[in-house]
Design a protein around this motif. Structure first.
Motif, PDB file in Angstrom:
ATOM      1  N   TYR A  35       0.850  -1.246   0.056  1.00 42.35           N
ATOM      2  CA  TYR A  35      -0.044   0.193   0.008  1.00 42.35           C
ATOM      3  C   TYR A  35       0.790   1.217   0.002  1.00 42.35           C
ATOM      4  O   TYR A  35       2.052   1.208   0.473  1.00 42.35           O
ATOM      5  N   SER A  36       0.432   2.275  -0.518  1.00 40.66           N
ATOM      6  CA  SER A  36       0.816   3.706  -0.212  1.00 40.66           C
ATOM      7  C   SER A  36       0.427   4.351   0.713  1.00 40.66           C
ATOM      8  O   SER A  36      -0.857   4.954   0.852  1.00 40.66           O
ATOM      9  N   LEU A  37       1.458   4.790   1.589  1.00 40.70           N
ATOM     10  CA  LEU A  37       0.848   5.530   2.893  1.00 40.70           C
ATOM     11  C   LEU A  37       1.371   7.067   2.411  1.00 40.70           C
ATOM     12  O   LEU A  37       1.275   8.097   3.292  1.00 40.70           O
ATOM     13  N   GLY A  38       2.265   7.320   1.524  1.00 40.21           N
ATOM     14  CA  GLY A  38       2.716   8.493   1.048  1.00 40.21           C
ATOM     15  C   GLY A  38       3.600   9.049   2.075  1.00 40.21           C
ATOM     16  O   GLY A  38       3.722  10.234   2.489  1.00 40.21           O
ATOM     17  N   LEU A  39       4.576   8.298   2.505  1.00 37.72           N
ATOM     18  CA  LEU A  39       5.587   8.859   3.486  1.00 37.72           C
ATOM     19  C   LEU A  39       6.416   9.798   2.954  1.00 37.72           C
ATOM     20  O   LEU A  39       6.703   9.788   1.722  1.00 37.72           O
ATOM     21  N   PRO A  40       7.027  10.851   3.708  1.00 37.69           N
ATOM     22  CA  PRO A  40       7.652  11.902   3.088  1.00 37.69           C
ATOM     23  C   PRO A  40       8.960  11.382   2.602  1.00 37.69           C
ATOM     24  O   PRO A  40       9.564  10.313   3.136  1.00 37.69           O
ATOM     25  N   GLN A  41       9.437  11.936   1.324  1.00 36.91           N
ATOM     26  CA  GLN A  41      10.653  11.375   0.589  1.00 36.91           C
ATOM     27  C   GLN A  41      11.753  12.266   1.034  1.00 36.91           C
ATOM     28  O   GLN A  41      11.669  13.341   1.063  1.00 36.91           O
ATOM     29  N   PHE A  42      12.815  11.585   1.017  1.00 37.27           N
ATOM     30  CA  PHE A  42      14.129  12.077   1.109  1.00 37.27           C
ATOM     31  C   PHE A  42      15.274  11.117   0.842  1.00 37.27           C
ATOM     32  O   PHE A  42      15.067   9.804   0.434  1.00 37.27           O
ATOM     33  N   GLY A  43      16.580  11.326   1.011  1.00 34.20           N
ATOM     34  CA  GLY A  43      17.692  10.477   0.590  1.00 34.20           C
ATOM     35  C   GLY A  43      17.717  10.049  -0.808  1.00 34.20           C
ATOM     36  O   GLY A  43      17.161  10.913  -1.791  1.00 34.20           O
ATOM     37  N   PRO A  44      18.650   9.125  -1.171  1.00 35.02           N
ATOM     38  CA  PRO A  44      19.052   8.825  -2.545  1.00 35.02           C
ATOM     39  C   PRO A  44      17.726   8.232  -3.143  1.00 35.02           C
ATOM     40  O   PRO A  44      17.951   8.477  -4.703  1.00 35.02           O
ATOM     41  N   GLY A  45      16.839   7.934  -2.621  1.00 39.23           N
ATOM     42  CA  GLY A  45      15.787   6.872  -3.301  1.00 39.23           C
ATOM     43  C   GLY A  45      16.151   5.639  -4.088  1.00 39.23           C
ATOM     44  O   GLY A  45      17.427   5.529  -3.757  1.00 39.23           O
ATOM     45  N   ARG A  46      15.347   5.176  -4.585  1.00 45.98           N
ATOM     46  CA  ARG A  46      15.853   3.779  -5.134  1.00 45.98           C
ATOM     47  C   ARG A  46      15.152   3.920  -6.497  1.00 45.98           C
ATOM     48  O   ARG A  46      14.214   3.601  -7.132  1.00 45.98           O
ATOM     49  N   THR A  47      16.258   4.494  -7.365  1.00 44.02           N
ATOM     50  CA  THR A  47      15.661   4.913  -8.610  1.00 44.02           C
ATOM     51  C   THR A  47      15.482   3.738  -9.859  1.00 44.02           C
ATOM     52  O   THR A  47      16.344   2.745  -9.691  1.00 44.02           O
ATOM     53  N   ARG A  48      14.572   4.003 -10.711  1.00 39.79           N
ATOM     54  CA  ARG A  48      14.497   2.700 -11.530  1.00 39.79           C
ATOM     55  C   ARG A  48      15.432   3.133 -13.001  1.00 39.79           C
ATOM     56  O   ARG A  48      15.740   4.497 -13.038  1.00 39.79           O
ATOM     57  N   GLN A  49      15.418   2.446 -13.616  1.00 39.03           N
ATOM     58  CA  GLN A  49      16.447   2.566 -15.042  1.00 39.03           C
ATOM     59  C   GLN A  49      15.659   3.616 -15.595  1.00 39.03           C
ATOM     60  O   GLN A  49      14.438   3.876 -15.676  1.00 39.03           O
ATOM     61  N   PHE A  50      16.628   4.722 -16.088  1.00 31.93           N
ATOM     62  CA  PHE A  50      16.027   5.804 -16.810  1.00 31.93           C
ATOM     63  C   PHE A  50      15.348   6.770 -16.042  1.00 31.93           C
ATOM     64  O   PHE A  50      14.657   7.579 -16.629  1.00 31.93           O
ATOM     65  N   ASP A  51      15.349   6.632 -14.706  1.00 25.37           N
ATOM     66  CA  ASP A  51      14.669   7.702 -13.828  1.00 25.37           C
ATOM     67  C   ASP A  51      15.601   8.391 -12.979  1.00 25.37           C
ATOM     68  O   ASP A  51      16.546   7.752 -12.511  1.00 25.37           O
ATOM     69  N   PHE A  52      15.851   9.776 -13.161  1.00 22.13           N
ATOM     70  CA  PHE A  52      16.904  10.298 -12.543  1.00 22.13           C
ATOM     71  C   PHE A  52      16.362  11.028 -11.227  1.00 22.13           C
ATOM     72  O   PHE A  52      17.295  12.061 -10.748  1.00 22.13           O
ATOM     73  N   LYS A  53      15.172  10.983 -10.848  1.00 20.21           N
ATOM     74  CA  LYS A  53      14.703  11.733  -9.668  1.00 20.21           C
ATOM     75  C   LYS A  53      15.199  10.932  -8.543  1.00 20.21           C
ATOM     76  O   LYS A  53      15.199   9.677  -8.636  1.00 20.21           O
TER      77      LYS A  53
END
Ligand code: HEC
Ligand code: HEC
Length: 461
Positions: free
Chosen positions: A294-312
């Motif tokens: 499920y998505s709880l929409g927790l605040p985002q921060f840090g490096p993330g876990r990016t997918r291929q071709f996603d630079f955010k």
């Protein structure tokens, strides 16, 4: 004696201001309570192998640069986690809140993308999916039995899902392997994932005490050269499976019929959890998880876990694995056993405070607006810290996150949240926090991830 009217009013006011003791209600329909946790809920294990696993878990020999062990991020003294929102892997120094990125050529280069989860009850048969995004799961259609990031290169002979999990931190560049130009494990991994496992098994074979212990514990090992990566993983599995079980929580005692195990406030919290507050809709079953996403929409921060071709610098969770749009930002419902000891919370450790984590569920939109980085336990990391919160300025991204939220807000009074928190505390088994075998007195290679207590002892001497 005549009491003055003023004093009477004063007394009445005082009584009115006394906190009303929260009492559990008498319910018309019985709550849908789970069954208590028992030994039958777990897979069996072998004692000799669990003891080998206990050493391996604390042995830095399993890491490319021999500088980090499983226990660095899953330590007995930190409730089988690392006590950090996002940890620091290979190259870092120190434990828990004192952990630093290290210095010089060998220093860590990135934060770990997600929160290191606690490892309680993972040997329970009901676990068929692991990791925050479920990228490792049991799969009947696969000839080796697993759906995993290693696809066909996953080793043969892994006895369980938890054993399969154990081979992945070893080959993760940021967790344990290190960079390709630094050591033979990381170099091999870059050529083909399974080449790295061969080098690790070679390291273990060459340590006499491990060679003897493996030969004694596994009938199919006749000579040290028979030791394979799956034996190492199976020993780690027997250790984790037997080490962190929580059948002695107050809630289990209550479910087994000990009616005084919970006080009135805890009972009121239980009624909310399994009733009006709807927690049980996702935190269901004996371990308070439906193992779904499920998505709880927790605040985002840090490096993330990016997918291929996603630079955010973002972490879209389950969609990484499933490739289904509706799975964006969804993460696995975690078990809530020992939850009062396993802060920070959520897949990225966005909340160090349990109450704030509960409040986020009740109104994610409001919680997102009010969230500040003070909720984190994030080690200083000068090299990367300028990028840690950039994603929060991306308006479109914040809108996407808000739209993804699956949870329905619930209105609760402050005393009801107190009661929920009190109930969650009854899910703690104090014996399990110490572990069954605990920190090993020694490890095969001598390269032990020390406990803070042991370190203090060494300094004293
Ligand atoms: C650098 C820190 C780090 C090290 C070292 C590390 N882990 Fe972890 N562990 C994590 C993180 C972070 C996750 C969550 C990753 C995810 O879900 O994407 C995790 C997840 C897990 C899980 C899955 C838990 C669950 O509920 O899905 C298990 C089991 C586990 N680790 C065991 C181990 C073992 C065994 C080792 C050593 C071979 C190890 N870990 C080494 C950080 C670490
Ligand atoms: C719609 C499903 C759903 C409902 C309903 C729900 N939760 Fe959760 N809960 C989750 C998911 C999913 C996570 C992990 C989210 C993440 O990591 O992004 C979570 C995380 C948590 C955590 C943090 C655990 C940890 O180890 O990080 C706590 C505590 C918690 N929930 C308590 C509650 C309580 C109390 C309620 C009732 C008020 C509740 N939850 C209702 C799905 C749900």
């Amino acid at each position: 004696m005549q009491r003055s009217p003023l004093i009477t009013i004063g007394l009445l006011l005082l009584i009115g201001l006394q906190p009303v003791p929260v009492r559990a209600e008498t319910l018309k329909t019985p709550l849908n309570l789970p069954k208590p946790l028992t030994t039958q809920d777990f897979r069996p294990f072998d004692e000799a192998r669990a003891k080998i696993g206990q050493q391996l878990f604390y042995d830095k020999i399993l890491s490319g640069n021999r500088n980090i062990a499983c226990a660095t991020c899953h330590h007995h003294e930190l409730a089988s986690g690392d006590g950090l929102s996002l940890g620091i892997g290979e190259g870092g120094r120190g434990l828990g809140p004192e952990r630093k990125p290290g210095a010089g050529q060998s220093a860590a280069t990135r934060r770990i993308q997600r929160n290191a989860p606690a490892l309680f009850n993972l040997g329970a048969k009901e676990f068929t999916v692991l990791f925050h995004d479920g990228r490792l799961s049991l799969d009947e259609n696969d000839h080796k039995g697993f759906n995993s990031p290693a696809i066909e290169f996953i080793p043969d002979g892994l006895q369980s899902l938890l054993a399969a999990q154990a081979v992945f931190p070893l080959v993760s560049e940021v967790e344990m392997a290190g960079h390709a130009d630094e050591n033979e494990v990381a170099g091999a991994r870059n050529r083909r994932i399974d080449y790295a496992w061969r080098i690790i098994e070679e390291r273990i074979r060459n340590i006499s005490s491990y060679a003897d212990e493996f030969t004694a514990a596994f009938p199919d090992i006749k000579h040290r050269t028979d030791i394979k990566i799956h034996h190492i993983a199976n020993a780690l599995d027997d250790f984790m499976n037997s080490e962190w079980r929580t059948p002695q929580s107050a809630f289990d005692r209550y479910l087994r019929g000990e009616k005084t195990a919970l006080n009135q406030q805890q009972l009121a919290g239980m009624q909310l959890f399994y009733g009006k507050a709807s927690c049980f809709q996702c935190h269901s079953g004996t371990l308070q998880t439906d193992h779904k996403f499920y998505s709880l929409g927790l605040p985002q921060f840090g490096p993330g876990r990016t997918r291929q071709f996603d630079f955010k610098a973002r972490d879209m969770g389950r969609i990484n694995e499933s490739d289904r749009r509706e799975d964006a930002y969804r993460f696995r419902t975690p078990s809530l056993r020992n939850v009062s000891a396993t802060a920070p919370y959520g897949h990225n450790g966005a909340y160090k405070n349990l109450r704030k984590m509960i409040e986020h569920h009740l109104n994610p939109q409001k919680a997102l607006r009010q969230w500040t980085p003070e909720q984190l336990i994030l080690p200083l990391f000068t090299k990367v810290s300028s990028g840690d919160f950039l994603i929060q300025q991306d308006k479109q991204e914040q809108q996407r996150l808000l739209r993804s939220i699956d949870i329905t807000p619930v209105a609760l009074q402050s005393y009801e949240i107190d009661a929920l928190e009190a109930f969650l505390e009854t899910l703690t088994d104090p014996y399990s926090l110490q572990g069954r075998l605990g920190v090993p007195p020694r490890v095969g290679s001598g390269l032990v991830e020390q406990s803070k207590l042991q370190q203090a002892h060494v300094i004293e001497k």
